[in-house]
Design an enzyme around this catalytic site. Structure first.
Site, PDB file in Angstrom:
ATOM      1  N   GLY A 172       1.224  -1.318   0.150  1.00  0.00           N
ATOM      2  CA  GLY A 172       0.109   0.041   0.093  1.00  0.00           C
ATOM      3  C   GLY A 172       0.943   1.423  -0.037  1.00  0.00           C
ATOM      4  O   GLY A 172       1.790   1.182  -0.766  1.00  0.00           O
ATOM      5  N   GLY A 173       0.073   2.207   0.728  1.00  0.00           N
ATOM      6  CA  GLY A 173       1.100   3.355   0.872  1.00  0.00           C
ATOM      7  C   GLY A 173       2.761   3.261   1.337  1.00  0.00           C
ATOM      8  O   GLY A 173       3.416   4.246   1.015  1.00  0.00           O
ATOM      9  N   GLY A 407      17.349  10.931 -34.160  1.00  0.00           N
ATOM     10  CA  GLY A 407      17.063  11.196 -32.840  1.00  0.00           C
ATOM     11  C   GLY A 407      17.955  10.622 -31.611  1.00  0.00           C
ATOM     12  O   GLY A 407      18.264  11.314 -30.722  1.00  0.00           O
ATOM     13  N   ALA A 408      17.928   9.192 -31.844  1.00  0.00           N
ATOM     14  CA  ALA A 408      18.883   8.442 -30.906  1.00  0.00           C
ATOM     15  C   ALA A 408      19.976   8.876 -30.764  1.00  0.00           C
ATOM     16  O   ALA A 408      20.810   8.939 -29.533  1.00  0.00           O
ATOM     17  CB  ALA A 408      18.619   7.008 -31.180  1.00  0.00           C
TER      18      ALA A 408
END
Length: 517
Positions: A172-173, A407-408
């Site tokens: 959980g949290g 772009g890589a």
């Protein structure tokens, strides 16, 4: 005057009661499973005799419903400071033998206190998580307590290194504190980490699942990418913590623990010349190259099981601690997908926060093409790499091994993205796109009319590589500082790192940039 026997006995009694934790029976049960107790974990982490505990006599909030008369030794968490490799480190270890290690107000205050100490003293923080979660008897107060811990995780971020060990349940949290830290190490047998367990998922969605499917170390390391290292047991997990700390500075105002010798070894390494195939499409293991570059082949790979098409980790080159980022041609041909981009970007940002120079090894044909990658946001995720490299002010050295397309090429820290030194091997290909793709676009009509289209395509591709993708073309345009033989790489990088240790670079004043999350 001497203390009375009554006072001494009272102190002894209280100390022994706190030190016993949940009792001998619970400790024996843990030992039978090969699991250490909360204090034993910290004693294993720190050098013998150096641990100074704080909050030993802490008591839980007496207003907690149904717990007014129950005493929880040390309030289920052990906190303090010890030494690792002659450097102080702050730590806390939750005690599952006491109320399931549950977190309430006093428990959280102890953790917050040691976190405050870590940031004031400028020392790393190690948190060992083994807890059943929020102490429900304290109601919303336990949620507030978690919030106070999370808030401090963010305050410490980029100031001191934060390392989480998941050595038991973390549900959980509670999982968000480790998630806010820099590195997570998880034990394979005893630990679990998840937000919603199998029962909750089944009740809400109707999906049947198991803990192995959602919360195991394997899933967190290889599928979700939450975990950076998997250990077989507590002792191995703590050994990983110590090894990781050996590469990290104590805080953001300190240099990493460099160990430069008086003289550099600048000899060539002929073994590197034979590691990378001449065929640009032939795969090879980039970790073999890294092993030849780092001192004594000592490379600590981070997140090895996640996004394996990108390799990241720590080593020393000529004694200088270095963060290494490399494309892995063995996996997805070394393309950059969403997970690889996230993995690399966060690592670059960590190294930049803690003054660790960066070495980038490039062999990338591009971003991974595909409908799902586009729909899941490869543009946004790829932009994280651009942002991380461009905003980094630490020394940045890039070595182009083979392919560096489109772009890589920029995303792997080209000169335009702030690289201080760019080197290329003679096998490097730097271009807008690969030769085969370019030929198919530029010479489509000619190929359809050629007597032997395949032979003609190969001939044109070789011509394209020589004329448009040659490393000498980029070097002639000053995008590459030098073209070197593979065997010269270690010496060249070691020299560049030494020369860049005094680098100073400032940026326009601002709170922070807006990274494309």
């Amino acid at each position: 005057m001497a203390l009375s026997k009554t006072l001494v006995d009272e102190l002894t009694k209280r100390r022994e009661a706190a030190l016993q934790g949940g009792g001998a029976d619970k400790m024996e049960a843990r030992h039978a499973r090969g699991v250490l107790g909360a204090r034993e974990r910290l004693e294993t982490l720190f050098a013998p005799g150096t641990f100074q505990e704080t909050g030993l006599h802490a008591r839980h909030a007496t207003r907690a419903f149904g717990m007014e008369k129950k005493i929880l030794p040390a309030d289920a968490v052990v906190c303090g400071v010890g030494y690792v490799d002659d450097r102080p480190v702050a730590g806390f270890s939750q005690d599952f033998t006491v109320a399931g290690g549950s977190l309430g107000d006093t428990h959280a205050r102890k953790i917050c206190h040691i976190m405050d100490h870590a940031v004031k003293a400028g020392v790393p923080l190690v948190g060992i998580n083994d807890s059943g979660g929020a102490r429900i008897q304290e109601g919303v107060g336990s949620l507030s307590a978690y919030g106070q811990v999370f808030y401090r995780n963010v305050l410490l971020s980029g100031v001191v290194p934060q390392i989480a060990v998941i050595a038991g349940p973390c549900a959980g949290g509670a999982a968000y504190s480790p998630a806010l830290m820099d590195f997570i190490i998880m034990t394979r047998r005893e630990a679990s980490m998840f937000i919603c367990g199998p029962e909750v998922i089944r009740a809400v969605t109707g999906q049947a699942t198991t803990m192995a499917d959602i919360g195991s170390a394997e899933v967190n390391a290889a599928v979700s990418g939450n975990v950076h290292f998997v250990a077989e047991d507590d002792k191995e997990a703590l050994a990983i913590v110590r090894r990781l700390l050996s590469f990290l500075p104590s805080n953001n105002m300190s240099d990493p623990p460099h160990a430069p010798g008086a003289a550099l070894n600048l000899a060539d390494d002929p073994a590197l010349d034979a590691l990378v195939p001449e065929d640009p499409k032939a795969p090879f293991d980039v970790r073999a190259v890294i092993a030849r570059l780092v001192d004594n082949a000592d490379f600590l790979e981070v997140m090895a099981a996640f996004a394996a098409n990108m390799v990241i980790g720590f080593g020393r080159i000529g004694g200088i601690v270095t963060g290494v980022i490399a494309n892995q041609p063995l996996v997805k041909a070394g393309t950059i997908d969403i997970d690889a981009a996230d993995k690399a970007a966060r690592f670059v940002r960590f190294c930049n926060a803690f003054n660790i120079p960066l070495l980038t090894l490039v062999d990338v044909p591009g971003f991974l093409p595909g409908v799902m990658e586009e729909r899941r946001g490869i543009i946004r995720h790829g932009a994280k790499m651009l942002f991380a490299y461009a905003s980094a002010t630490v020394p940045k050295i890039t070595v182009i091994l083979r392919k560096a397309y489109g772009g890589a090429y920029l995303a792997m820290c080209s000169q335009d993205m702030g690289a201080d030194k760019v080197l290329a091997w003679p096998s490097a290909e730097i271009a807008v796109m690969g030769a085969d793709g370019a030929v198919n676009i530029l010479y489509r009509k000619e190929l359809t009319e050629a007597p032997d289209p395949r032979a003609r395509a190969h001939e044109l591709a070789e011509a394209y590589r020589a004329e448009f993708a040659s490393p000498y073309l980029s070097a002639g345009m000053l995008f590459v500082d030098d073209v070197i033989l593979p065997g010269q790489t270690r010496a060249a990088v070691a020299l560049a790192l030494r020369g860049l240790l005094s680098k100073r670079e400032t940026r326009p004043p601002k709170k922070h940039g807006n990274i494309p999350l």
